[in-house]
Scaffold this active site. Structure first.
Site, PDB file in Angstrom:
ATOM      1  N   ASP A   8      51.395  38.674  40.897  1.00 10.22           N
ATOM      2  CA  ASP A   8      50.341  37.759  40.465  1.00 10.22           C
ATOM      3  C   ASP A   8      49.166  38.454  39.780  1.00 10.22           C
ATOM      4  OD1 ASP A   8      51.989  36.710  42.414  1.00 10.22           O
ATOM      5  OD2 ASP A   8      50.419  35.610  43.444  1.00 10.22           O
ATOM      6  N   TRP A  67      45.895  39.589  49.422  1.00 11.56           N
ATOM      7  CA  TRP A  67      46.645  38.721  48.526  1.00 11.56           C
ATOM      8  C   TRP A  67      45.758  38.165  47.411  1.00 11.56           C
ATOM      9  CZ3 TRP A  67      50.432  35.515  52.126  1.00 11.56           C
ATOM     10  CH2 TRP A  67      51.311  36.410  52.738  1.00 11.56           C
ATOM     11  N   ASP A 222      55.223  26.599  45.369  1.00 14.82           N
ATOM     12  CA  ASP A 222      55.953  27.631  46.090  1.00 14.82           C
ATOM     13  C   ASP A 222      57.419  27.265  46.299  1.00 14.82           C
ATOM     14  OD1 ASP A 222      56.272  30.014  47.572  1.00 14.82           O
ATOM     15  OD2 ASP A 222      55.895  28.964  49.451  1.00 14.82           O
TER      16      ASP A 222
END
Length: 532
Positions: A8, A67, A222
Site C-alpha cells: 500500500d 499499517w 477487502d
C-alpha cells in the site's frame, strides 16, 4: 538487495518542493510479513531517492505492526496518522497512532517521532471490532474549525467508515454517526475521501467545501481486493456523505482501475494544483516465483485525476513528468486497418515504451448487436479475447509480443450496438502473455462511457515496462493495469504492434510511440542497500 514486498502507498505528500511516498514494506521477504513504512523522496515523481524506513514497530502502541495511513498538514506541518497493532489477547488489535517529523529543516524528513504521551490517539471503543479498524484518511477541516478523519471498518458484513473529530489533531472524539456505510460490502480498507472541482482539471485541497466541488469516496474492498469509488455530496453540518443518484455504492460500481490496482491513496499537490493518485499493483506470478526473483509488488505510475464534465466519473492520466523519460519517437500515419491487419511499430524499445494510438469510431450500423445479458465487462472480455473475431473489433495494441506471437498482451476495444447506442468495451487480454503456466493470466475488462455525439475517436495509451502494461482508454475514462511475465518477449526480443482482428475495417487516425529511459533510483549514503 534483501528480499522485499512492497504494498500500500501511504501518506503521499509534497513538502517544500519535495515529494514523499511512504509505503507498506515487508521486512521478512517477498511475502507479506513484518510491516514497516518504507520512505522515498523525489522532486519530479519519476526519479527517487530511498531512505531508511520512516516508521517501524517499536512501542507498545504499534509493536505488532505499523499499517497504512495518511499525512495531513496541520498549521503547515505534516502529521502522519497510521494504524498500529498492539500487544493484546485479542488478535490484530488495531489502534490509530500519530508521528511527526523530528527535524522540519531536514529536506528529506528522514526521522519521524511517535509521541508516547499521546499515542494511541484513537482507540476502537463503543463496540467497534478492534481487528477491523484501520487506515485513517487525510484529515479535513470543517467550517467550524474542527478536524475530521474517517477510518475503515465493518459491522457484520456491512462496510463502515467511522468519523472522528478533533480540535488539535491529537485528542479525538468519535461521532455518533459514521461518515458513510454500505450493506453487504464487507471490510472497508484504505478509505479515501476528498473533494474534486466541478469545473476544470485542477485539484483542490482536502478541506475545500462548497458548491464548486463534489466529493469522492473510495474504499478498498477487502473481500474482493478491488478499489471502488462513488461521487456524491458531503454535508459538513451533519458530517454525512451521500452518493449521487446512479453512483453505485458497492462492488458493481466505478473503479479507478479494472486490473491489478489496490489500496490506492490520493494527495493534493499544492504546487501544481492537482490531485495525484497512487496505487499498489501486486504480482500475477506465483509466491515461489516471487521469492526466486526476490521482490513482490510495485507502485503504479502516479496519475492526475479530475471530474468529467458530466460529473458522473473521474478521469485519470499519467502525471506529465513521466514524459521526460520519452526518447526515440516514432509515428505511423493515418491509415485504414483492414480485417486481420497486424502492423509492427518499428524503432521503439518495445519492452519499455509509451504508445498512444487513436482510432475513429466505426459506423453504428456496422457494430455487432449487443446481447442484453452482457453486463459484466470482465466476463465479456474473457469470452471474447483478442483471438475472437467480431464485427467492430477487437482492435488496439499488441504489447510485449514475441516474434511468432506465442506471447502477447493485447489491449483493445470492441464496439457494440445496443438499441442504436454505442457500447465500447475495453479489454486487456493476458491469456497469452507468458508461456509460464503458473502465472495468473486473468483477462480484464471495462465498459467505457462514450457519447458518439461528442467522442468521435477512441484513444488508447499504454505504458509498457517489462512486467507492467498500464493502459488508459478514451483519454483516461477507463484504466487497466496488467502484470505480465513474458519468457520470450523480453528486452530486444519484445515487439509492439497495432492490430485489427474485426471483420470490418477500422481507421487508425494516428499512432505515436516512444522508447522510455529508466528512472533513476538512488540511495542516500547513510542508508544501507540492505535496508531497502
Amino acid at each position: 538487495m534483501e528480499f522485499v514486498e512492497i504494498a500500500d502507498p501511504n501518506g503521499p505528500m509534497i513538502y517544500n518542493g519535495i515529494y514523499h511516498l511512504f509505503y507498506q514494506w515487508s521486512t521478512t521477504g517477498a511475502v507479506w510479513g513484518n510491516i514497516v513504512w518504507g520512505h522515498a523522496t523525489s522532486t519530479d515523481l519519476v526519479n527517487w531517492i530511498h531512505h531508511k524506513p520512516a516508521i517501524v514497530p517499536s512501542e507498545p502502541f504499534d509493536i505488532k505492526g505499523t499499517w497504512s495511513g495518511s499525512t495531513t498538514f496541520v498549521h503547515g506541518k505534516p502529521i502522519i496518522q497510521y494504524t498500529g497493532i498492539i500487544e493484546s489477547d485479542q488478535w490484530n488489535y488495531q489502534v490509530q497512532d500519530m508521528a511527526v517529523p523530528k527535524n522540519l529543516s531536514d529536506p528529506y524528513l528522514v526521522e519521524w517521532l511517535k509521541p508516547v504521551e499521546y499515542n494511541p490517539v484513537i482507540k476502537p471503543t463503543d463496540g467497534i471490532n478492534a481487528s477491523a479498524f484501520r487506515d485513517p484518511t487525510t484529515g479535513w477541516k470543517g467550517p467550524d474549525g474542527i478536524w475530521r478523519v474517517t477510518i475503515g471498518s465493518k459491522v457484520g458484513n456491512d462496510g463502515v467508515s467511522f468519523l472522528y473529530r478533533s480540535e488539535d489533531f491529537i485528542h479525538w472524539t468519535k461521532a455518533e454517526q459514521p461518515l458513510h456505510t454500505s450493506k453487504g460490502t464487507g471490510m472497508w480498507e484504505c478509505p479515501d475521501f476528498f473533494p474534486v472541482a466541478i469545473h476544470g482539471k485542477e485539484g483542490v485541497d482536502t478541506s475545500v467545501l462548497g458548491p464548486s466541488v463534489k466529493h469522492v469516496f473510495k474504499v478498498s474492498l477487502d473481500d474482493i481486493k478491488h478499489d471502488y469509488y462513488t461521487i456524491g455530496s458531503y454535508n459538513p453540518g451533519t458530517d454525512k456523505y451521500t452518493p449521487d443518484e446512479g453512483s453505485i455504492d458497492n462492488g458493481s460500481g466505478l473503479r479507478y482501475d479494472y486490473g491489478k490496482f489496490y489500496a490506492s491513496k490520493t494527495f493534493f499537490d499544492d504546487e501544481k494544483k492537482r490531485r495525484v493518485l497512487w496505487g499498489w499493483a501486486n504480482e500475477s506470478s506465483s509466491v515461489a516465483d516471487n521469492v526466486k526473483k526476490g521482490w513482490a509488488g510495485i507502485q503504479a505510475v502516479p496519475r492526475t485525476l479530475w471530474l468529467t464534465k458530466n460529473g458522473k466519473q473521474l478521469k485519470q492520466w499519467p502525471v506529465e513528468e513521466i514524459e521526460q523519460l520519452r526518447t526515440k519517437r516514432v509515428s505511423l500515419h493515418s491509415q485504414v486497418l483492414k480485417a486481420g491487419s497486424v502492423i509492427k511499430v518499428s524503432g521503439v524499445t518495445a519492452s519499455q515504451a509509451d504508445a498512444d494510438v487513436k482510432f475513429e469510431l466505426p459506423k453504428l450500423e456496422d457494430a455487432e448487436i449487443m446481447n442484453s445479458s452482457w453486463v459484466n465487462p470482465q466476463q465479456l472480455c474473457s469470452s471474447m479475447q483478442a483471438s475472437v473475431q467480431g464485427k467492430s473489433g477487437p482492435f488496439g495494441l499488441l504489447a510485449l509480443a514475441s516474434k511468432n506471437f506465442e506471447e502477447q498482451t493485447a489491449i483493445f476495444f470492441r464496439v457494440f450496438n445496443r438499441q442504436n447506442n454505442y457500447v465500447v468495451l475495453m479489454c486487456s487480454d493476458q491469456s497469452r502473455s507468458s508461456l509460464e503456466a503458473s502465472n495468473d493470466k486473468t483477462t480484464y475488462g471495462a465498459f467505457v462511457d462514450v457519447d458518439p455525439r461528442h467522442d468521435h475517436k477512441l484513444s488508447l495509451r499504454s505504458l509498457i515496462d517489462h512486467s507492467v502494461v498500464e493502459s488508459f482508454g478514451v483519454n483516461g475514462k477507463a484504466v487497466i493495469l496488467a502484470r505480465v511475465y513474458p519468457t520470450l518477449a523480453i528486452d530486444t526480443e519484445a515487439g509492439l504492434y497495432v492490430f485489427n482482428n474485426g471483420t470490418g475495417n477500422v481507421k487508425m487516425s494516428s499512432l505515436k510511440a516512444w522508447s522510455m529511459k529508466k528512472a533513476e533510483i538512488n540511495y542516500l549514503k547513510d542508508v544501507s542497500i540492505s535496508d531497502i
